[in-house]
Write a protein that holds these residues in place. Structure first.
Motif, PDB file in Angstrom:
ATOM      1  N   PRO A 341      -4.256  -9.145  -5.815  1.00 35.51           N
ATOM      2  CA  PRO A 341      -3.340  -8.106  -6.286  1.00 35.51           C
ATOM      3  C   PRO A 341      -2.596  -7.482  -5.566  1.00 35.51           C
ATOM      4  O   PRO A 341      -1.530  -7.249  -5.741  1.00 35.51           O
ATOM      5  N   ALA A 342      -3.063  -7.300  -4.202  1.00 33.14           N
ATOM      6  CA  ALA A 342      -2.214  -6.658  -3.250  1.00 33.14           C
ATOM      7  C   ALA A 342      -1.045  -7.626  -2.868  1.00 33.14           C
ATOM      8  O   ALA A 342       0.100  -7.106  -2.251  1.00 33.14           O
ATOM      9  N   MET A 343      -1.005  -8.583  -3.039  1.00 30.68           N
ATOM     10  CA  MET A 343      -0.109  -9.721  -2.541  1.00 30.68           C
ATOM     11  C   MET A 343       1.014  -9.539  -3.785  1.00 30.68           C
ATOM     12  O   MET A 343       2.269  -9.614  -3.530  1.00 30.68           O
ATOM     13  N   GLU A 344       0.776  -9.313  -4.994  1.00 29.13           N
ATOM     14  CA  GLU A 344       1.849  -9.312  -5.841  1.00 29.13           C
ATOM     15  C   GLU A 344       2.365  -7.726  -5.975  1.00 29.13           C
ATOM     16  O   GLU A 344       3.556  -7.618  -6.317  1.00 29.13           O
ATOM     17  N   THR A 345       1.628  -6.838  -5.795  1.00 30.58           N
ATOM     18  CA  THR A 345       2.155  -5.446  -5.605  1.00 30.58           C
ATOM     19  C   THR A 345       3.456  -5.246  -4.780  1.00 30.58           C
ATOM     20  O   THR A 345       3.241  -5.588  -3.837  1.00 30.58           O
ATOM     21  N   LEU A 346       4.351  -4.571  -5.274  1.00 29.64           N
ATOM     22  CA  LEU A 346       5.467  -4.000  -4.254  1.00 29.64           C
ATOM     23  C   LEU A 346       5.470  -2.573  -3.863  1.00 29.64           C
ATOM     24  O   LEU A 346       5.856  -2.326  -2.849  1.00 29.64           O
TER      25      LEU A 346
END
Length: 1739
Positions: A341-346
């Motif tokens: 999820p951290a990679m998806e969040t901006l």
């Protein structure tokens, strides 16, 4: 291999440097090491036998190892293993007598035990090892309650013991106590208003040792420690949540980071380490797989929280790295869940940085999968693809961590498309098939990564980011991004298969050649990417790049005018830059293109444009470097690359594989004959003409513009940098005559893989010659051409030291190597399990290290010339030139042997006052040369008489120099720094150079040894005699030089014209020359005595310190004799340990009826001065001073030496003394002055050495001073008196008696004049006078102080001061004055009802010292000093009136002692105030807490203490509250816990709700600070639980709410468990029916009904359970939330509680709501959503 090696060496080495074996010239190294050792043995043996300590022995021991650890502690640590088995007992006998807890010796003894006690012994010797002391020290540790300074040392010792003897020490009985203490040492905040004893903050345990201790106790049949560890982590888990922060956080993070590492180290030792002679861990106590799993489970929760901590994610990442090594399947999945999820969040970039840095540490565990976690490798591709968006030009830190992440994963994975193997092979497992099909994406990944990088480059071109006017260099951030980009790209290409590489090469080539980049920022990044490609596969890449660039350059320079243009075409610059980077590849692949490259160089080196020729010079440098250096050429993770057909080799099997150190197969580039020829061809072609032009210019035959000169220098410098490794070092004749020596002082040369070709021209010497000529020409004709001078300085530096690599580059590479190693190491399976690229890098660093080792080179005339030139530059006109030259000079000074002796006189010439031609710049330059830089040599302070004798007087005399001006702050600062550096670094230089015979014998053994045989035999008899004679001369010479230096400094000081600054410097130097092995010459003594009356305060201060030292030198030794304590006491000492007051040491104590009052008593008495002797046990030999008849006679005129006479004459001169006393009684800094120990030492020395000779002159002054109540006069007389009392130690009885006749009335007068400013000085005076003195010697003083401290004559203040002074004296006497302490107590007791606050506080402090001796320590007898228990009983009987009534206790402030006696109650309140002061004062000071006595006072304190935090309360209430807070933090013994709980239960039944409320706050802190001790007692836990649940149903609302908070806290730290019975109990309470509401209008009850209270209690209970887990949702939580929601509309106060609970639940679970939602059913979620956003919020 081993066998051949053993033959060459003649022995089998114990430990080898494995990396040396992998060097391309490894075969020569064994022989080399043998030759060097033979040379060292020969010369060292010879030097020792010839007794030549300096320079012979020193030089050859430095060669032996540049890091012979001189630190004694390290020596002891290394030798502990080898101590004989009897050592432990000897140590205990030696240091046990020092164990007196009230004395400073305690710290010393425990410190020695920690350092020396051996803990590694075979089990059959344990009874002679730790079993002798374990119980004794462990009991001591367990019984100390207030954390004294030495407790930490004990913990360190126990940790070491545990680690060295896993399975042999039974820790079980102590485990709860150990964990309670560890938890306490974190100083975590608990409850609302908490006072922390300041001592706890400073004396906490070192985490490193705590961690070692815990990890060593893990395992074993019961594995009790794991249970406690679970408890520890669950009790502190919530502190790790990122929303919490405080000064305690660092400690907790360290615990988290180091504990897994420690367990990994232990597992490695038990399972993988090669066995050695140290006893292995017994099988019963090895960690089982289950133990490891339990351990990892217990740490998972806190580590996952700490990932996002305020202090950064580094600690968590290191913890995860080690946890993943042990149990990847437990820790990697939860981190992955956070990572995706951290990679998806901006919106939350910090989450990405944190999760990626944790993934980097776990990369190898993820990849190697293994049987526990086979699905690990499947995550690699998804992770890599999703990481790509992180290459983001707008977020620097994200970009860097992404680069690091991608580089880490690609280093471990061969990027080869294996998908075709699916069809070809049929023996693949399911997992392998999955990986094969996934690997088809690699090509896509590489190309997408390149697109990202191109975008990054496009957005960071210079035009976009900055205007033209700004700096043209890269900013720091850009250079970091450049580094990250190039290294990551390089790693990716190294790991690519040839197919993917070709596609990538094509892509980068097109990008680089279809665009034109500016050369500063974007250009550098693109060129780096091209270089990375060229490095991986030089042949393929050069085929594209070289022809393209060369053609472009040839085409663009075809026009004649180009070479003259100032600004060049961008395309030309870009082609040059590109070419200069792609040529940094394997040299032999460059040879085919040599003609094109040389042509290009000829075209571009003479370009006019600076940017142009600089790039051309880089090209030249890189071409030479690539062909001339030795370096590895492939860094692929598998030797030989991946270009094999898939049938033979399946790359996916090599994912995460470590390099095999024994089979690395490094490919080296070693210059071939062809390459060597090419290098010299280029030098002949391009360097030769430049040198000729410069030479002509320097001889004045040809004109050159400055730019031309600079351009030529640039070419010379780059040639030197490129070919430096092939040019032999400068050589020539050695400079002789600097030091006489009978030993050869030759240098040892290391082979670095280059055989110099003697037949070719040595360009190093040619450059050297031309540079020197040029330098002299420029300095003479155009000294302002600083740019050329900078270039020349750099070239000189390289001429001397450069052999292919620079020190600073090596250092930064070494640093980055260690960082990468740390982030990817595997400590579990053993050392050096690194990836191949890292191992190859380490071998290269080993090669560079050998190149850089230049210590101890011979000093040759070439070097001498260059150093003279550097010195000239260091003292030239321009400051930048000076500082650059000085740095090079300092490096050189540290490199060549003895060159300082040659250079120093040349520097000092410039400071010579007689010279008038020295400019200020030269003068400053010379001072800087003396000062040196922070890490190099300091010429002003060389450890050698010759040098100091030159420099020190020269520095002082430079004060007369015409160039010296004290108006210039820079010069003043320089002199300050110089003086300061000399004072900081000066180490006393030896005067006596005797070599004992035993050492000479050792020297002979060295010479006679074999394997290898020394290269020189034993010296002849004649040489030996000569050596002895020389040694004697040397010692005499040293004495003469010492005295001469003192004389010279005194001569300078005699001169009246010397500026004050230099006078002070000279006096400073002079005071450094005080030594303990040789008396100061008499003229210097005279000087210091006279300086005591100097006008300047600074000088007087230095003189006072020096005089104290001189008097110490003149002190005469006293004779001592051994005595047997048993004979004196007539008591035989009992067997076993028995400490404290016992019949055997009674004679040491103060007995008023048997004091020495006559000459005869005095002579027969046996005085023991030191306070610790006899308390714990007697030493083997007790030494006391011999009787007076056997001691040396007092000094008289006949038996004085010259120095003593000088002092005597001055101090018997009334005028001198008058002046001295006047100066000593001036005030220095108002309000800041304190009792000065240096002045005290001066007087102590005078009275010790001359007994009472000076008293007659001093008496009138002392009487005058004592009557004057000014601060400075009182301080002066206090200093004299303290010195006098301590100095009279050995006076005869008649003199002592006379002394006290004079002193007692004098001190009475002084003490009656005591003031706020002076009472502290008098306290120090008396404490200093009583320190380390037998109390029976001081009985006059002690009796005088005891007379009447509370007479009340001088008012309350004077009383308090007298008490302070008395306390100072008695505290120094510790346990030896019980009689006086009893007298004082019986005197104080009736006066405890004092009215004045300051007197109360003082009495509190004095009481602490009176009862300090009443300790509860093991093996200690009950003391004869006053006992707390008896005192408390007496007090309690007086406090009865307060205990009985229920009315509130008011503080009757009656400040004046009214007429007539007040009633009992008022008296009791006054008494209570004093008692509170005593309790507060003793909280941090005593060793054990009197718990039973405190408990009797508890009910009273609970009655008074206020509930709210409000500072407006009066003193009594505030003090009561503070006492409660301090008492609740106290450490309890297990047996005290039931007693405390009993009292708390009683108080909980009291009628005052304040008391019931305070019970809860007390309980919170008490339970947390004694957590594991209470947990180990099941009954106590039940009692606490019952108490809290009972108070939940209290009629007072505040008490109920506090009980809920307390319950929630206990649940949160896992003290109580949330079980079914608790849940049903609360649910039942909630269902209590409420009576119907009455109609409006009738009177509503104000008192809540019993039913409402019960129902509220139930709701509060549920609420406490919900709030006890703020950061997760346990299984029971949803149901409780539903139960709670039913009460949203109940009557107040229930409704309020429910609302608060829900809003808190929402606040703490909001962050991770997506995760927490999973725990609820759909129906529950509907209800919950209604509740959390219900209209009731807005109602």
């Amino acid at each position: 291999m081993k066998k051949e090696q053993a033959e060459i060496l003649g022995f089998v080495p114990q430990k080898e440097i494995v990396y040396n074996k992998l060097l391309p010239y490894a075969d020569k190294l064994d022989r080399e090491s043998n030759d060097i050792l033979a040379q060292i043995k020969g010369n060292l043996g010879r030097a020792v036998q010839l007794r030549e300590l300096w320079p012979g022995v020193l030089l050859w021991t430095r060669k032996l190892s540049t890091s012979v650890e001189n630190v004694l502690k390290t020596l002891v640590k290394s030798c502990r293993l080898y101590f004989p088995e009897s050592a432990t007992q000897e140590m205990l006998d030696e240091w046990r007598p020092l164990l007196c807890p009230f004395d400073v010796t305690m710290q010393k003894a425990i410190g020695y035990f920690e350092l020396f006690l051996p803990t590694i012994m075979p089990p059959e010797q344990h009874h002679k090892g730790f079993k002798l002391w374990f119980d004794e020290l462990m009991d001591l540790w367990v019984s100390v309650q207030n954390m004294p300074g030495w407790e930490g040392n004990l913990v360190n010792l126990f940790a070491r013991l545990a680690n060295d003897n896993i399975g042999y020490v039974n820790w079980d009985p102590y485990i709860p106590k150990i964990f309670t203490r560890i938890l306490r040492s974190f100083n975590l905040p608990v409850g609302t208003s908490q006072m922390v004893v300041p001592r706890y903050l400073t004396n906490s345990y070192e985490i490193g040792h705590v961690v070692l201790w815990i990890s060593s106790m893990l395992g074993g049949p019961l594995n009790q420690v794991q249970k406690q560890l679970n408890g520890l982590f669950s009790s502190i888990a919530s502190f790790y949540h990122p929303s919490n922060n405080g000064r305690w956080l660092m400690k907790l993070m360290k615990l988290l980071q180091r504990l897994p590492a420690s367990v990994v180290r232990r597992l490695h030792r038990e399972r993988y380490k090669k066995p050695c002679w140290i006893t292995p861990v017994p099988a019963s106590h090895k960690l089982t797989d289950q133990d490891v799993t339990d351990f990892v489970e217990s740490m998972k929760q806190p580590v996952l929280m700490a990932m996002f901590s305020k202090t950064g994610s580094m600690d968590a990442a290191q913890a995860l790295q080690n946890l993943a090594l042990m149990r990847p399947e437990l820790v990697i999945p939860p981190v992955l869940e956070k990572t995706y999820p951290a990679m998806e969040t901006l919106t939350e970039p910090h989450q990405l940085t944190a999760t990626l840095s944790c993934m980097i540490g776990m990369a190898r565990s993820l990849l190697s999968g293994g049987r526990h976690y086979p699905e690990g490798p499947a995550h690699v591709l998804p992770l890599l693809m999703r990481a790509l968006p992180g290459v983001d030009p707008n977020d620097f830190s994200k970009c860097m961590i992404t680069f690091q992440f991608i580089a880490t994963f690609t280093t471990l994975v061969p990027l080869v498309d294996c998908s075709s193997a699916l069809h070809e092979k049929n023996d693949l497992t399911e997992m392998e098939r999955e990986l094969c099909s996934a690997s088809a994406e690699f090509e896509d990944f590489v190309l997408q990564f390149m697109d990202r990088c191109f975008a990054l480059i496009d957005s960071s071109t210079l035009e976009q980011t900055r205007e033209e006017t700004e700096t043209e260099k890269m900013t720091h951030l850009e250079s970091l991004v450049e580094l990250g980009l190039s290294s990551t790209f390089s790693t990716i290409l190294t790991q690519c298969s040839m197919e993917i590489f070709k596609v990538a090469l094509e892509k980068v080539f097109n990008f680089a050649t279809t665009n034109i980049f500016e050369t500063r920022v974007a250009g550098r990044m693109v060129a780096d990417m091209c270089r990375a490609a060229a490095k991986c596969h030089p042949a393929e890449s050069l085929r594209l790049f070289v022809p393209h660039c060369c053609n472009a350059i040839t085409h663009l320079t075809a026009n004649e005018d180009v070479s003259k243009e100032e600004e060049l075409d961008k395309e030309l610059l870009w082609s040059l830059q590109l070419l200069s980077e792609v040529t940094r590849v394997d040299g032999e692949k460059l040879l085919p293109y040599r003609t094109q490259l040389v042509q290009t160089l000829q075209l571009t080196l003479r370009l006019r444009c600076k940017q142009g020729y600089t790039l051309a010079c880089n090209l030249l440098h890189h071409i030479l470097r690539s062909t001339a250096l030795t370096y590895p050429t492939d860094y692929c993770s598998v030797p030989g690359g991946f270009n094999k057909p898939l049938q033979e080799y399946l790359p996916i099997k090599d994912w995460g594989r470590p390099g095999d150190l024994w089979n690395l197969e490094i490919k080296w580039h070693v210059p071939s004959a062809e390459e060597t020829a090419f290098v010299f061809y280029v030098l002949d072609l391009l360097l030769q003409p430049e040198l000729q032009r410069l030479q002509k210019y320097a001889q004045g035959e040809q004109d050159m513009s400055r730019d031309d000169v600079l351009q030529s220098l640039c070419i010379v410098q780059h040639c030197l940098l490129g070919a430096g490794s092939m040019l032999p070092p400068l050589d020539g004749s050695t400079v002789t005559g600097l030091v006489p020596s009978m030993v050869s002082l030759e240098e040892t040369k290391l082979y670095i893989g280059v055989d110099y070709d003697e037949s070719r021209e040595n360009y190093r010497e040619a450059i050297c010659k031309v540079m020197r000529q040029l330098l002299h020409y420029i300095l003479e004709h155009s000294e302002d051409d600083t740019k050329s001078l900078f270039a020349i300085i750099k070239i000189i530096s390289d001429l001397m030291h450069f052999r292919g690599s620079h020190k600073h580059e090596f250092d930064s590479r070494w640093k980055s190597f260690t960082l990468v190693k740390k982030s990817m190491e595997n400590r579990l399976h053993g050392k050096k399990q690194h990836i191949r690229a890292l191992l190859i890098d380490r071998v290269l660093l080993q090669h560079e290290m050998r190149k850089l080792l230049v210590e101890g080179c011979e000093y040759k005339t070439v070097h001498q010339d260059l150093l003279k030139d550097l010195l000239h530059l260091s003292t030239s006109t321009y400051s930048q030139v000076r500082s650059k030259a000085q740095n090079v000079l300092f490096t050189a000074l540290g490199t060549y042997n003895f060159c300082c002796r040659d250079i120093t006189p040349r520097v000092l010439e410039l400071l010579e006052p007689t010279r008038t031609d020295v400019t200020q710049q030269q003068f400053k330059g010379a001072l800087y040369c003396l000062l040196g830089n922070h890490c190099g040599v300091c010429l002003a302070n060389l450890h050698d008489w010759d040098c100091i004798a030159q420099t020190w007087p020269a520095i002082v005399r430079s004060g007369y120099s015409s160039s010296m001006s004290l108006e210039k702050p820079s010069i003043v600062r320089l002199f300050d720094d110089l003086a300061d550096k000399v004072h900081r670094q000066y180490e006393t230089i030896g005067i006596d150079f005797t070599v004992p015979e035993s050492a000479v014998l050792l020297g002979r053994h060295i010479t006679d040894s074999s394997q290898p045989t020394p290269h020189i035999g034993t010296p002849t008899e004649k040489e030996l005699e000569q050596g002895l004679a020389l040694q004697k001369d040397k010692s005499q010479e040293a004495v003469q030089k010492y005295e001469k230096l003192v004389r010279e400094l005194l001569e300078c000081l005699d001169d009246r014209d010397l500026p004050w600054k230099f006078e002070h410097i000279a006096i400073g130097f002079l005071s450094l020359l005080l030594r303990d092995d040789y008396p100061l010459p008499a003229p210097a003594v005279l000087f210091f005595v006279q300086s005591l009356n100097h006008d300047a305060l600074v000088v007087r201060k230095m003189a006072i310190a020096a005089m104290a030292g001189i008097l110490k030198q003149l002190k005469r030794t006293r004779k001592k004799i051994p005595v047997s304590p048993c004979d004196i006491s007539g008591v035989t000492e009992p067997e076993g340990l028995m400490a404290g007051d016992r019949p055997g040491n009674d004679w040491l104590q103060y007995h008023g009826d048997s004091l020495p009052s006559t000459q005869q008593d005095w002579d027969n008495f046996c005085f023991i001065e030191k306070t610790h002797w006899g308390y714990y046990c007697w030493p083997k030999k007790l030494m006391i001073y011999a009787p007076a008849a056997e001691q040396p006679k007092d000094l008289s005129a006949e038996n004085m030496n010259e120095r003593e006479r000088i002092i005597c004459d001055h101090f018997t001169d009334p005028k001198f003394i008058k002046q001295l006393i006047e100066f000593l009684s001036l005030e220095d800094r108002k309000g800041k002055d304190k009792f000065n120990p240096r002045r005290f030492c001066l007087f102590k020395g005078l009275f010790r050495n001359y007994s009472d000779a000076f008293l007659p002159v001093l008496k009138p002054h002392m009487e005058r001073l004592a009557n004057d109540s000014h601060e400075s006069t009182q301080r002066c007389v206090a200093e004299i008196i303290a010195g006098l009392i301590r100095g009279s130690k050995h006076w005869s009885f008649s003199k002592v008696e006379a002394l006290w006749k004079f002193l007692i009335p004098l001190m009475r007068t002084a003490l009656s004049n005591i003031t706020v400013e002076t009472y502290a000085d008098w306290g120090t005076c008396v404490a200093t006078a009583c320190e380390s003195r037998d109390p029976r010697k001081l009985h006059w003083l002690l009796e005088m102080l005891m007379e009447c401290p509370l007479s009340g004559e001088g008012g309350s203040f004077v009383d308090a001061c007298h008490l302070y002074v008395l306390q100072g004296g008695l505290a120094q006497q510790e346990w030896r004055v019980p009689e006086l302490l009893h007298r004082l107590l019986s005197y104080l007791e009736p006066k405890l009802t004092q009215v004045y606050k300051n007197v109360r506080e003082r009495i509190g402090s004095v009481l602490t010292y009176i009862f300090m001796i009443d300790v509860n320590l093991p093996f200690t007898q009950p003391t004869k000093s006053p006992h707390i228990a008896e005192f408390t009983e007496r007090i309690l009987s007086q406090l009865k009136p307060l205990m009985e009534g229920d009315e509130e206790i008011q503080n009757h402030v009656v400040e004046e002692n009214g007429v007539g006696e007040q009633d009992e109650r008022t008296q009791a309140i006054k008494l209570l105030k004093t008692v509170l002061k005593w309790l507060m004062a003793s909280a941090g000071r005593s060793f054990s807490t009197p718990v039973p006595q405190q408990l009797q006072l508890l009910p009273l304190l609970f009655k008074i203490a206020p509930v709210e935090n409000d500072d407006s309360y009066d003193e009594l209430k505030r003090d009561a509250k503070t006492c409660l807070s301090l008492m609740s933090q106290g450490l309890l013994y297990p047996e005290q816990i039931p007693v405390v709980l009993k009292v708390l239960h009683e108080i909980a039944g009291s009628s005052s709700w304040h008391a019931r409320f305070s019970v809860l706050t007390y309980l919170q802190i008490m339970v947390f600070y004694n957590l594991f001790t209470i947990l180990s007692n099941e009954q106590a836990v039940q009692d606490v639980r019952a108490l809290v649940i009972r108070l939940l149903e209290d009629e007072q609302l505040e008490v109920r709410e506090m009980a809920a908070t307390t319950l929630s806290g206990f649940l949160q730290c896992n003290f109580l468990a949330m079980d079914a019975s608790m849940q049903t109990h609360f649910e039942a309470l909630c269902k209590t029916r409420l009576p119907k509401k009455r109609k409006r209008g009738s009177v509503v009850d104000t008192i809540p009904s019993v039913d409402l209270v019960r129902r509220h209690a139930g709701v509060l209970g549920l609420s406490a359970c919900i709030l006890s887990s703020p950061y997760d949702v346990p299984t029971w939580m949803p149901q409780l939330l539903m139960d709670l929601s039913a009460h949203l509309n109940d009557t107040q106060p229930i409704e309020m509680t429910v609302k608060k609970t829900l809003s808190n639940f929402r606040r703490t679970h909001h962050d991770n709501w997506l995760e927490h939602k999973q725990q609820f059913t759909d129906d529950q979620l509907v209800v919950l959503t209604d509740l959390l956003v219900s209209p009731c919020y807005y109602a």
